[in-house]
Design an enzyme around this catalytic site. Structure first.
Site, mmCIF file in Angstrom:
data_model
loop_
_atom_site.group_PDB
_atom_site.id
_atom_site.type_symbol
_atom_site.label_atom_id
_atom_site.label_comp_id
_atom_site.label_asym_id
_atom_site.label_seq_id
_atom_site.Cartn_x
_atom_site.Cartn_y
_atom_site.Cartn_z
ATOM 1 C CG ASN A 133 -4.935 5.692 2.957
ATOM 2 O OD1 ASN A 133 -5.723 5.604 2.185
ATOM 3 N ND2 ASN A 133 -3.776 5.042 3.328
ATOM 4 C CD GLU A 134 -4.405 8.436 7.279
ATOM 5 O OE1 GLU A 134 -3.193 8.450 6.976
ATOM 6 O OE2 GLU A 134 -4.983 7.506 7.030
ATOM 7 C CB ALA B 265 -9.760 5.407 -0.225
ATOM 8 C CB THR C 61 -10.602 0.513 6.404
ATOM 9 O OG1 THR C 61 -9.571 0.556 5.468
ATOM 10 C CG2 THR C 61 -11.971 0.300 5.965
ATOM 11 C CB ALA C 62 -5.953 3.427 7.192
ATOM 12 C CG ASP D 59 -2.094 -0.964 1.098
ATOM 13 O OD1 ASP D 59 -2.238 -1.295 0.006
ATOM 14 O OD2 ASP D 59 -2.651 -1.269 2.147
ATOM 15 C CG ASN E 250 -11.492 7.155 10.413
ATOM 16 O OD1 ASN E 250 -11.837 8.150 10.783
ATOM 17 N ND2 ASN E 250 -12.723 6.083 9.895
#
Length: 259
Positions: free
Chosen positions: A118-119, A156, A159-160, A45, A162
């Protein structure tokens, strides 16, 4: 994707990815990245995020089909050689991902900006609790959030980091963002919010010298920030390709039933 697509091949520097690249080099007539219709990415990833950031910052923009040779591989497909890679890419399902744009101002007035797929997360730099003012669309919603940090996640990325911070999982296509506190102390009962991706979120660090705060947009870090602005940019949507039945959308949905 059309059957006559031109494919580029990029591999992370890890031994597994380099070995796979050698095995695939003779399996297809690859073209340079700049001339491709789609890119096959070998790695994990982290390497996929690196390639997507490269597209956002330098171009060209094209669909990306990942083969997992890393650890989690949430953004990737299974690495296998049962079918030709060209077939898999041609039959893959596409998923659009809207990135975030982060703009930060430091205590000395310097400006920095970056993309995040992602964030975007703000974190305290020292043992001192961070104190943040949170505004949404120009209105102050939380005058003082005392916490270890706070983050804004895309579907997306929901689920990481966060998810580990007890934030909500967002389905792809929801066009929403997760605003999630990290170890909040005050207000104690605030557990975050789900916002439309059209909203602008601004964080201001209170007592930013005494309580220094850094911001991380995926892999880029800026320290000693006084203000951070976060907004989604749907016009820069990225395209990820997945084998049928193994899409990112299905993985995000399945995460909600993990026990």
């Amino acid at each position: 994707m059309p059957e006559t697509q031109r494919l580029a091949l990029l591999a992370s520097p890890t031994e597994r990815a380099q070995d796979a690249e050698q095995a695939l080099r003779d399996a297809y007539d690859w073209v340079p990245f700049e001339e491709a219709d789609a890119v096959v990415v070998l790695g994990g990833d982290g390497f996929m995020l690196q390639i997507l950031h490269q597209m956002l910052e330098q171009g060209p923009m094209m669909p990306a089909f990942g083969l997992n040779l890393g650890t989690v591989g949430f953004l990737m497909n299974k690495y296998k050689s049962s079918r030709t890679i060209a077939e898999r890419v041609a039959k893959a399902r596409s998923i659009a991902v809207a990135p975030l744009r982060m703009e930060a101002t430091t205590n000395t007035g310097e400006k920095a900006s970056s993309w995040a797929i992602n964030e975007v997360s703000l974190l305290r730099e020292t043992r001192q609790t961070a104190k943040l003012e949170v505004s949404v669309n120009g209105k102050v919603r939380i005058p003082e959030l005392a916490c270890d940090g706070v983050l804004v996640a895309t579907p997306a990325g929901s689920t990481a980091y966060n998810l580990s911070a007890n934030g909500p999982i967002l389905p792809l296509g929801s066009n929403m963002l997760a605003l999630t506190p990290i170890s909040p102390f005050r207000p104690r009962r605030w557990r975050g919010a789900i916002l439309p991706e059209t909203y602008e979120i601004v964080f201001r660090a209170r007592e930013s010298v005494k309580r220094p705060v850094l911001v991380v947009a995926d892999q880029k870090e800026v320290r000693d920030v006084s203000e951070v602005r976060v907004v989604a940019e749907p016009e820069h949507r990225l395209t990820l390709l997945f084998d049928r039945g193994q899409s990112l959308e299905e993985r995000i949905f399945a995460e909600q039933f993990m026990v």
